[in-house]
Structures are given as C-alpha cells and as structure tokens.
Design a protein around this motif. Structure first.
Motif, PDB file in Angstrom:
ATOM      1  N   GLY A 222       0.788  -1.216   0.000  1.00  0.00           N
ATOM      2  CA  GLY A 222       0.000   0.000   0.000  1.00  0.00           C
ATOM      3  C   GLY A 222       0.824   1.271   0.000  1.00  0.00           C
ATOM      4  O   GLY A 222       1.990   1.295   0.416  1.00  0.00           O
ATOM      5  N   GLN A 223       0.181   2.357  -0.464  1.00  0.00           N
ATOM      6  CA  GLN A 223       0.854   3.651  -0.521  1.00  0.00           C
ATOM      7  C   GLN A 223       1.201   4.202   0.858  1.00  0.00           C
ATOM      8  O   GLN A 223       2.024   5.117   0.959  1.00  0.00           O
ATOM      9  N   ASP A 224       0.610   3.650   1.916  1.00  0.00           N
ATOM     10  CA  ASP A 224       0.972   4.116   3.254  1.00  0.00           C
ATOM     11  C   ASP A 224       2.409   3.759   3.604  1.00  0.00           C
ATOM     12  O   ASP A 224       2.969   4.308   4.559  1.00  0.00           O
ATOM     13  N   LEU A 225       3.030   2.866   2.842  1.00  0.00           N
ATOM     14  CA  LEU A 225       4.425   2.492   3.080  1.00  0.00           C
ATOM     15  C   LEU A 225       5.369   3.072   2.029  1.00  0.00           C
ATOM     16  O   LEU A 225       6.558   2.756   2.027  1.00  0.00           O
ATOM     17  N   PHE A 226       4.843   3.926   1.162  1.00  0.00           N
ATOM     18  CA  PHE A 226       5.656   4.491   0.086  1.00  0.00           C
ATOM     19  C   PHE A 226       6.873   5.241   0.649  1.00  0.00           C
ATOM     20  O   PHE A 226       8.013   5.019   0.230  1.00  0.00           O
ATOM     21  N   TYR A 227       6.647   6.139   1.607  1.00  0.00           N
ATOM     22  CA  TYR A 227       7.745   6.963   2.123  1.00  0.00           C
ATOM     23  C   TYR A 227       8.731   6.140   2.958  1.00  0.00           C
ATOM     24  O   TYR A 227       9.924   6.465   3.016  1.00  0.00           O
ATOM     25  N   ALA A 228       8.243   5.070   3.585  1.00  0.00           N
ATOM     26  CA  ALA A 228       9.143   4.206   4.355  1.00  0.00           C
ATOM     27  C   ALA A 228      10.157   3.510   3.462  1.00  0.00           C
ATOM     28  O   ALA A 228      11.205   3.057   3.938  1.00  0.00           O
ATOM     29  N   THR A 229       9.876   3.446   2.158  1.00  0.00           N
ATOM     30  CA  THR A 229      10.816   2.816   1.235  1.00  0.00           C
ATOM     31  C   THR A 229      12.175   3.506   1.279  1.00  0.00           C
ATOM     32  O   THR A 229      13.209   2.871   1.040  1.00  0.00           O
ATOM     33  N   SER A 230      12.203   4.796   1.599  1.00  0.00           N
ATOM     34  CA  SER A 230      13.489   5.498   1.717  1.00  0.00           C
ATOM     35  C   SER A 230      14.368   4.864   2.789  1.00  0.00           C
ATOM     36  O   SER A 230      15.577   4.663   2.591  1.00  0.00           O
ATOM     37  N   VAL A 231      13.769   4.540   3.936  1.00  0.00           N
ATOM     38  CA  VAL A 231      14.521   3.893   5.015  1.00  0.00           C
ATOM     39  C   VAL A 231      14.940   2.491   4.589  1.00  0.00           C
ATOM     40  O   VAL A 231      16.063   2.036   4.863  1.00  0.00           O
ATOM     41  N   HIS A 232      14.048   1.798   3.903  1.00  0.00           N
ATOM     42  CA  HIS A 232      14.344   0.420   3.499  1.00  0.00           C
ATOM     43  C   HIS A 232      15.483   0.385   2.484  1.00  0.00           C
ATOM     44  O   HIS A 232      16.363  -0.476   2.550  1.00  0.00           O
ATOM     45  N   ARG A 233      15.501   1.349   1.563  1.00  0.00           N
ATOM     46  CA  ARG A 233      16.608   1.392   0.601  1.00  0.00           C
ATOM     47  C   ARG A 233      17.926   1.689   1.315  1.00  0.00           C
ATOM     48  O   ARG A 233      18.968   1.125   0.972  1.00  0.00           O
ATOM     49  N   LEU A 234      17.890   2.560   2.298  1.00  0.00           N
ATOM     50  CA  LEU A 234      19.105   2.862   3.055  1.00  0.00           C
ATOM     51  C   LEU A 234      19.627   1.615   3.753  1.00  0.00           C
ATOM     52  O   LEU A 234      20.819   1.290   3.672  1.00  0.00           O
TER      53      LEU A 234
END
Length: 289
Positions: A222-234
């Motif tokens: 879901g889009q509610d986790l879109f911004y958390a992807t930044s932390v996950h990529r890090l």
C-alpha cells in the motif's frame, strides 16, 4: 528465476478489505508472471500479536482463494537473523542505544516546540529529540547494566553519509503520483528505531532482512508504506542486500475517506464472510472484479 512476491500481515487484528486488496494483487501478479507467492507472519510484537489472529489470517486468505508456499516464515522464530543485521550495522558505529521512555520523548518534543515547530516524519511522528548519541561508551554500558530500558536507533546522519544518492524505481504510484525513479530521503525519518531491549527488531529492519532472506524480488504494498521505502533502501545498501522492485498501490478507504485499519476496527473479512459476502464480491468491492 521466477519473480517472488509476498504478503506479510501482522496477527494483531483481523484482516479487512484493505488487506484483501493487497493480498489479491500479490496473488494475481504471481499467477500472471509465473512467479511464487510467499506468506510471512510479522509477529515480532509479542504484546499485540495473538494466535487466534494468525489462524484467522490463514482462514481468510484460503476463503479468498489465495494459495501460498509453505512453510510460512514467522518472524518470532528468527531473532538471530535480526541480531546479525544489527551487529553488522553496529560495527561501523551506526547504531546507538537511547534510554528515553515514550513519555520522556513526548516531554522533550513539547519543550522543543515551545520555540517553534519540531520536525516530524512522513507518518506525522516527531523526530527523535534526545541526546543519547552524545553519551560515552561507559555511560551507555552503565545504563544497560542497570537494566534500564532502551531503544537501538540508527544514527541517520552517519548512515546517510555512508549511502548517498539513494533512489528506487517505482512501478506503481506514490501518494502524489510519483512514478519511475524516486529519490530516497531517509533523513526525513530521523534516527529511526531498529530494535528495543525487549524486542529484537523493528518493522524497518525486519522487513528488509526477511525480504532478502526469502529472495523476494517484487514488493507490492500500500501507498501508506511508500515513504518508508526510503529507510528500506538505506538499510538495504548498508547491509549489502539486493534491491527489489517496488509497486505501491492505492489504499481502500471508508466512506469518510479514511484508510481502513485494524486500530479503527474496520469490518473484518470474517464478518463479511459471515454476512454472506462471497470472494467474488470481495474482488468487486476492491476494484478487481
């Protein structure tokens, strides 16, 4: 290699239509691409997760006609995997213990905001306001030896210096229509929690570790986790983990426009089933019919 998808619910409540939409999207994509679908139970939070909710997850997904590979990975059975990841991040000094309670953090934020707005993360939570990074190694050791509770936090500034210029390729769509190459901005989250004294991992850490260990190549969520992807990529870069493909989808919302959630006690799939709703009708309700 065939693509690998996953649906990863937490057994801390009953699945609702929003979960059904995400699970069905993953199932359909796996079938369309000749891929595999994994089910992961994210049960690391022992205070909120309950066996009856886990049983309900299996029943609801089977009722929807979704098939998944076995065995199912349960996070509570793999603390050593998260410990190893924490040790890898700790070795270059990217992790530190912070000893403030949630109440103390709230007081610190209130004091900071007396002089103006305090920054908040994309989910609306205030960034960590404490000074635990400045504690000496001896002070940290004494506090831990005393039995004081603590959270292990990522030193975000130091971590970002180690992994600059991050991005991901968005195959779905972000909340504001973001597509294609999206710059990652993990600094917007501040010094995120990676684990606590009583909990071996956080969502951010466990999700990247689990996806890598399970060979997940396609993340549909879901889009509610879109911004958390930044932390996950890090974290993926810091831990030397592969980058999966990301496809974020719109959320299912109620009549007031609020996203469905367990915390607001949105109607569960089991209640819909008891009311005579069919799996085909569920597909229609979430726009997949």
């Amino acid at each position: 290699m065939p693509p690998v998808f996953r649906f990863a619910p937490s057994p801390n409540g009953l699945l609702h239509l929003g979960h059904a939409y995400s699970a069905l999207l993953n199932f359909d994509r796996a079938r369309e691409t000749g891929g595999r679908l994994l089910l992961r139970i994210e049960d690391i939070d022992a205070t909120r997760c309950r066996p009856e909710y886990e049983t309900a997850i299996y029943e609801d997904l089977a009722w929807l006609g979704i098939a998944w590979e076995t065995p199912v990975r349960r996070q509570s059975e793999h603390p050593a995997d998260y410990r190893a990841a924490l040790e890898k991040l700790s070795a270059p000094g990217l992790v530190y213990p912070a000893f403030e309670s949630r109440a103390e953090i709230a007081r610190l934020v209130a004091a900071r905001e007396a002089g103006g707005p305090w920054p908040r993360d994309p989910d609306g939570a205030p960034l960590y306001p404490g000074n635990a990074r400045s504690l000496s190694a001896n002070e940290r050791a004494q506090l831990i030896a005393s039995g004081a509770p603590y959270a292990l936090r990522l030193d975000m500034a130091a971590a970002c210096r180690c992994a600059a210029g991050l991005s991901w390729n968005e195959h779905g769509e972000g909340p504001d229509g973001e597509r294609g190459i999206v710059p990652a901005r993990p600094e917007a989250w501040g010094d995120v929690v990676l684990a606590r004294k009583e909990t071996p991992t956080s969502y951010h850490l466990s999700v990247v570790v689990d996806d890598a260990l399970q060979g997940v190549s396609e993340i549909v969520r879901g889009q509610d986790l879109f911004y958390a992807t930044s932390v996950h990529r890090l974290l993926q870069v810091l831990l030397g983990l592969p980058e999966p493909a990301y496809r974020h989808h719109p959320l299912i919302r109620d009549e007031a426009g609020r996203k469905l959630s367990k915390s607001s006690q949105s109607t569960g799939l089991c209640a819909l089933r008891a009311a005579g709703i069919t799996p085909a009708r569920v597909r229609q309700l979430v726009g997949l019919g």
